[in-house]
Structure formats: C-alpha cells, structure tokens
Design a protein around this motif. Structure first.
Motif, PDB file in Angstrom:
ATOM      1  N   UNK A 135       0.829  -1.206   0.000  1.00  0.00           N
ATOM      2  CA  UNK A 135       0.000   0.000   0.000  1.00  0.00           C
ATOM      3  C   UNK A 135       0.864   1.257   0.000  1.00  0.00           C
ATOM      4  N   UNK A 136       1.923   1.264   0.820  1.00  0.00           N
ATOM      5  CA  UNK A 136       2.822   2.424   0.867  1.00  0.00           C
ATOM      6  C   UNK A 136       3.505   2.632  -0.482  1.00  0.00           C
ATOM      7  N   UNK A 137       3.965   1.552  -1.078  1.00  0.00           N
ATOM      8  CA  UNK A 137       4.634   1.634  -2.381  1.00  0.00           C
ATOM      9  C   UNK A 137       3.681   2.180  -3.433  1.00  0.00           C
ATOM     10  N   UNK A 138       2.443   1.713  -3.424  1.00  0.00           N
ATOM     11  CA  UNK A 138       1.457   2.201  -4.388  1.00  0.00           C
ATOM     12  C   UNK A 138       1.144   3.670  -4.170  1.00  0.00           C
ATOM     13  N   UNK A 139       1.068   4.105  -2.916  1.00  0.00           N
ATOM     14  CA  UNK A 139       0.807   5.515  -2.621  1.00  0.00           C
ATOM     15  C   UNK A 139       1.944   6.389  -3.130  1.00  0.00           C
ATOM     16  N   UNK A 140       3.171   5.934  -2.936  1.00  0.00           N
ATOM     17  CA  UNK A 140       4.337   6.690  -3.412  1.00  0.00           C
ATOM     18  C   UNK A 140       4.300   6.800  -4.926  1.00  0.00           C
ATOM     19  N   UNK A 141       3.974   5.709  -5.587  1.00  0.00           N
ATOM     20  CA  UNK A 141       3.893   5.727  -7.053  1.00  0.00           C
ATOM     21  C   UNK A 141       2.808   6.679  -7.525  1.00  0.00           C
ATOM     22  N   UNK A 142       1.652   6.658  -6.841  1.00  0.00           N
ATOM     23  CA  UNK A 142       0.568   7.548  -7.216  1.00  0.00           C
ATOM     24  C   UNK A 142       0.951   9.003  -7.001  1.00  0.00           C
ATOM     25  N   UNK A 143       1.608   9.301  -5.879  1.00  0.00           N
ATOM     26  CA  UNK A 143       2.050  10.667  -5.610  1.00  0.00           C
ATOM     27  C   UNK A 143       3.031  11.122  -6.670  1.00  0.00           C
ATOM     28  N   UNK A 144       3.943  10.256  -7.035  1.00  0.00           N
ATOM     29  CA  UNK A 144       4.941  10.578  -8.052  1.00  0.00           C
ATOM     30  C   UNK A 144       4.264  10.824  -9.394  1.00  0.00           C
ATOM     31  N   UNK A 145       3.326   9.950  -9.736  1.00  0.00           N
ATOM     32  CA  UNK A 145       2.615  10.099 -11.005  1.00  0.00           C
ATOM     33  C   UNK A 145       1.773  11.364 -11.000  1.00  0.00           C
ATOM     34  N   UNK A 146       1.104  11.645  -9.884  1.00  0.00           N
ATOM     35  CA  UNK A 146       0.249  12.823  -9.848  1.00  0.00           C
ATOM     36  C   UNK A 146       1.071  14.105  -9.890  1.00  0.00           C
ATOM     37  N   UNK A 147       2.276  14.109  -9.301  1.00  0.00           N
ATOM     38  CA  UNK A 147       3.098  15.315  -9.372  1.00  0.00           C
ATOM     39  C   UNK A 147       3.620  15.516 -10.792  1.00  0.00           C
ATOM     40  N   UNK A 148       4.001  14.441 -11.478  1.00  0.00           N
ATOM     41  CA  UNK A 148       4.449  14.594 -12.857  1.00  0.00           C
ATOM     42  C   UNK A 148       3.266  14.966 -13.748  1.00  0.00           C
TER      43      UNK A 148
END
Length: 110
Positions: A57-70
């Motif tokens: 879940x943490x890994x997915x949240x980090x990926x989503x945050x990264x994707x949303x910032x880009x």
C-alpha cells in the motif's frame, strides 16, 4: 534489537497472497480475518502477510504521488502552452483584420 529479516518467500508467493487478500476480503468479516485465513494457506504468519499488504500500500501511494506530481507538472506546461497559443492567435486575428481593412481602403486600380 535488530528485526529479523528473512527472504523465505518468493516475490511471486508474496504477490499472490496479497492479491488473494484483496480479492477475497469481502468474504470475511474483517481484513484481519481474511489475512489470518489466507496466511495459513501460504504457511506464513498473519502478521507477515499484514506487513506485506501495508508495504505494498505504501509503495502504491508513493507511485501515485509521483505520477500525480508529474501529471500536474505536465498539466501546468500544457496550460502555459494553451495561453501562449491563444495570445498568438489573437495577434494573428488582429493583424489579419488590420491588413484586410488596409486592402479595402486602398484605391481601386483600373
């Protein structure tokens, strides 16, 4: 005291156990009940499977945050480009109107 870290379970086993919890969670009264039942099938402790779930879940949240910032950076760049293109179109529209009027004001040649 250092926590015991064992890589006893392959990545495929971990992913399959996590997927099973997610797919069958609705069949149990709680997430913990699903974790307990499914962990027994894989031969790991319920706490181990719970940690795998939380880490995923943490890994997915980090990926989503990264994707949303880009994505937000891309959106800002596109909005800036749209503004610039609208300004350029407005300039061209005014220039076209100016030259069309100048053509109408020119004396007619015979």
């Amino acid at each position: 005291m250092k926590e015991k870290t064992s890589n006893q379970y392959s990545t495929e086993i971990r992913e399959r156990a996590i997927r099973m919890v997610r797919e069958h969670q609705g069949e149990y009264p709680s997430e913990w009940a699903a974790i307990q039942s499914i962990s027994a099938k894989f031969g790991c402790t319920a706490e181990t499977l719970r940690r795998w779930l939380r880490q995923t879940q943490k890994t997915n949240e980090i990926r989503q945050d990264s994707a949303s910032s880009s994505d937000s950076e891309r959106i800002k760049a596109l909005e800036r480009e749209v503004r610039e293109l609208r300004q350029a179109n407005e300039i061209l529209r005014k220039a076209s109107a100016y030259f069309a009027q100048a053509e109408l004001d020119r004396p007619f040649k015979r």
